[in-house]
Design a protein around this motif. Structure first.
Motif, mmCIF file in Angstrom:
data_model
loop_
_atom_site.group_PDB
_atom_site.id
_atom_site.type_symbol
_atom_site.label_atom_id
_atom_site.label_comp_id
_atom_site.label_asym_id
_atom_site.label_seq_id
_atom_site.Cartn_x
_atom_site.Cartn_y
_atom_site.Cartn_z
ATOM 1 N N ASN A 1 -10.804 -3.807 1.217
ATOM 2 C CA ASN A 1 -10.181 -2.600 0.240
ATOM 3 C C ASN A 1 -10.700 -2.682 -0.901
ATOM 4 O O ASN A 1 -10.063 -3.306 -2.042
ATOM 5 C CB ASN A 1 -8.596 -2.751 0.225
ATOM 6 C CG ASN A 1 -7.919 -1.539 -0.241
ATOM 7 O OD1 ASN A 1 -8.615 -0.674 -0.382
ATOM 8 N ND2 ASN A 1 -6.548 -1.530 -0.590
ATOM 9 N N SER B 1 -1.020 -1.163 11.404
ATOM 10 C CA SER B 1 -0.948 -2.191 12.268
ATOM 11 C C SER B 1 -0.364 -1.622 13.561
ATOM 12 O O SER B 1 0.862 -1.171 13.444
ATOM 13 C CB SER B 1 -0.329 -3.231 11.612
ATOM 14 O OG SER B 1 0.003 -4.236 12.627
ATOM 15 N N LYS C 1 -2.633 -14.743 4.634
ATOM 16 C CA LYS C 1 -3.208 -13.386 4.460
ATOM 17 C C LYS C 1 -2.217 -12.182 4.056
ATOM 18 O O LYS C 1 -2.548 -11.087 3.949
ATOM 19 C CB LYS C 1 -4.035 -12.712 5.798
ATOM 20 C CG LYS C 1 -5.229 -13.629 6.212
ATOM 21 C CD LYS C 1 -5.790 -13.277 7.412
ATOM 22 C CE LYS C 1 -6.964 -14.226 7.706
ATOM 23 N NZ LYS C 1 -7.569 -13.615 9.013
ATOM 24 N N LEU D 1 -0.827 -6.746 4.038
ATOM 25 C CA LEU D 1 -2.108 -7.497 4.316
ATOM 26 C C LEU D 1 -2.931 -7.443 3.175
ATOM 27 O O LEU D 1 -3.198 -6.431 2.706
ATOM 28 C CB LEU D 1 -2.785 -6.698 5.589
ATOM 29 C CG LEU D 1 -4.152 -7.428 5.641
ATOM 30 C CD1 LEU D 1 -4.159 -8.867 6.469
ATOM 31 C CD2 LEU D 1 -5.028 -6.739 6.903
ATOM 32 N N SER E 1 -5.557 -4.809 -2.085
ATOM 33 C CA SER E 1 -6.578 -5.495 -2.623
ATOM 34 C C SER E 1 -6.205 -6.744 -3.454
ATOM 35 O O SER E 1 -5.285 -6.916 -4.171
ATOM 36 C CB SER E 1 -7.552 -4.441 -3.358
ATOM 37 O OG SER E 1 -8.718 -5.252 -3.955
ATOM 38 N N ILE F 1 -1.459 -2.254 2.800
ATOM 39 C CA ILE F 1 -2.643 -3.049 2.517
ATOM 40 C C ILE F 1 -3.057 -2.868 1.022
ATOM 41 O O ILE F 1 -2.950 -2.105 0.300
ATOM 42 C CB ILE F 1 -3.900 -2.471 3.200
ATOM 43 C CG1 ILE F 1 -3.793 -2.432 4.750
ATOM 44 C CG2 ILE F 1 -5.234 -3.211 2.950
ATOM 45 C CD1 ILE F 1 -4.757 -1.756 5.728
ATOM 46 N N ASP G 1 -6.410 -7.396 1.804
ATOM 47 C CA ASP G 1 -7.616 -7.267 2.369
ATOM 48 C C ASP G 1 -8.643 -7.216 1.413
ATOM 49 O O ASP G 1 -8.862 -6.384 0.423
ATOM 50 C CB ASP G 1 -7.733 -5.861 3.305
ATOM 51 C CG ASP G 1 -8.756 -5.468 4.035
ATOM 52 O OD1 ASP G 1 -9.499 -6.396 4.078
ATOM 53 O OD2 ASP G 1 -8.818 -4.613 4.652
ATOM 54 N N THR G 2 -9.683 -7.968 1.433
ATOM 55 C CA THR G 2 -10.687 -8.023 0.566
ATOM 56 C C THR G 2 -11.617 -6.694 0.808
ATOM 57 O O THR G 2 -12.414 -6.457 -0.022
ATOM 58 C CB THR G 2 -11.731 -9.219 0.908
ATOM 59 O OG1 THR G 2 -12.128 -9.451 2.208
ATOM 60 C CG2 THR G 2 -10.987 -10.565 0.464
#
Length: 261
Positions: A164, A239, A141, A159, A249, A247, A161-162
């Protein structure tokens, strides 16, 4: 030991080894083929116990390779020598690990039957492999990011992150988010523009976004370079344990060409 008991013990052991190998190499195999491969190995092992001399080291080594080949061809049917060699290494690795676990357990529980002992060892091996797989999945991830800001290059962890989905209207690129504490200077020192966003708990929010000269991302063995990439500045830690400072995408990995705002 009686031949029938020896055969049953070897059959259980070989089946558990082949099953563990199938999980290790991510090669789905039916239970019937695994049982056939284990049965072929058990027949050979039982015959060897009565026919081969115990002190013939070289002969037993060659027979061990032959036994492994019989099991693998019966269970997995490898098409090429490379696939067979990979399966062979995995089989010996699993057998070596299980053998070590069995030795450790048998020294403390000498009264446990061999078949049950091997099953306990296999459960411990499977539990360890499951934990390792989960850790590996979690590591996937994250990505390593190098970002150029104010003539400085920072290396950060991001990270992937789907969730985002924020896009920068002028450039059309996905907006990455960076922790304000990771910037070389306060957010007020940068030429930013506001981008509206909607999220849970914040229906009409705005995010300060700046363009960075380049954003270099390493993720799952691939490399992505974005020039003039939009990066949003988060005034709050992303975090709590500082596991990551950005973060990004997943869409950003398809945007590898230069975009100028």
């Amino acid at each position: 030991m009686y031949a029938d008991i020896l055969f049953l013990t070897e059959w259980i052991r070989d089946y558990l080894i082949l099953y563990a190998v199938s999980k290790l190499v991510h090669r789905p195999v039916s239970a019937r083929r695994l049982l056939c491969g284990a049965a072929a190995g058990a027949v050979c092992s039982t015959a060897a116990a009565f026919l081969l001399p115990a002190d013939a080291l070289f002969v037993n080594l060659l027979f061990g390779l032959f036994l492994c080949a019989v099991m693998l061809f019966a269970a997995f049917r490898p098409k090429t020598g490379t696939v067979f060699f990979h399966l062979l290494l995995c089989t010996y690795t699993v057998a070596f690990i299980l053998g070590g676990i069995i030795s450790a357990v048998s020294s403390r529980l000498p009264a446990v039957p061999p078949a049950l002992l091997f099953f306990i060892a296999w459960l411990l091996f499977s539990a360890g492999f499951s934990i390792l797989r989960r850790l590996k999945k979690r590591i996937r991830k994250y990505a390593d990011v190098r970002i150029r800001i104010s003539e400085q290059t920072r290396t950060l962890r991001a990270l992937v992150d789907t969730g985002n989905l924020l896009k920068d209207p002028p450039s059309g690129l996905p907006v990455s988010i960076i922790n304000a504490q990771a910037l070389p200077a306060p957010a007020s020192a940068y030429d930013c523009h506001d981008v509206a966003f909607h999220s849970l708990g914040c229906e009409n929010g705005t995010l300060k976004v700046l363009y960075v000269p380049f954003l270099y991302i390493e993720y799952r063995g691939s490399e992505t370079l974005l020039q003039n990439a939009p990066v949003g500045i988060s005034p709050y830690p992303l975090s709590p344990a500082d596991a990551y400072q950005m973060i990004v995408s997943p869409e950003i990995f398809m945007k590898q060409t230069e975009r100028k705002p």
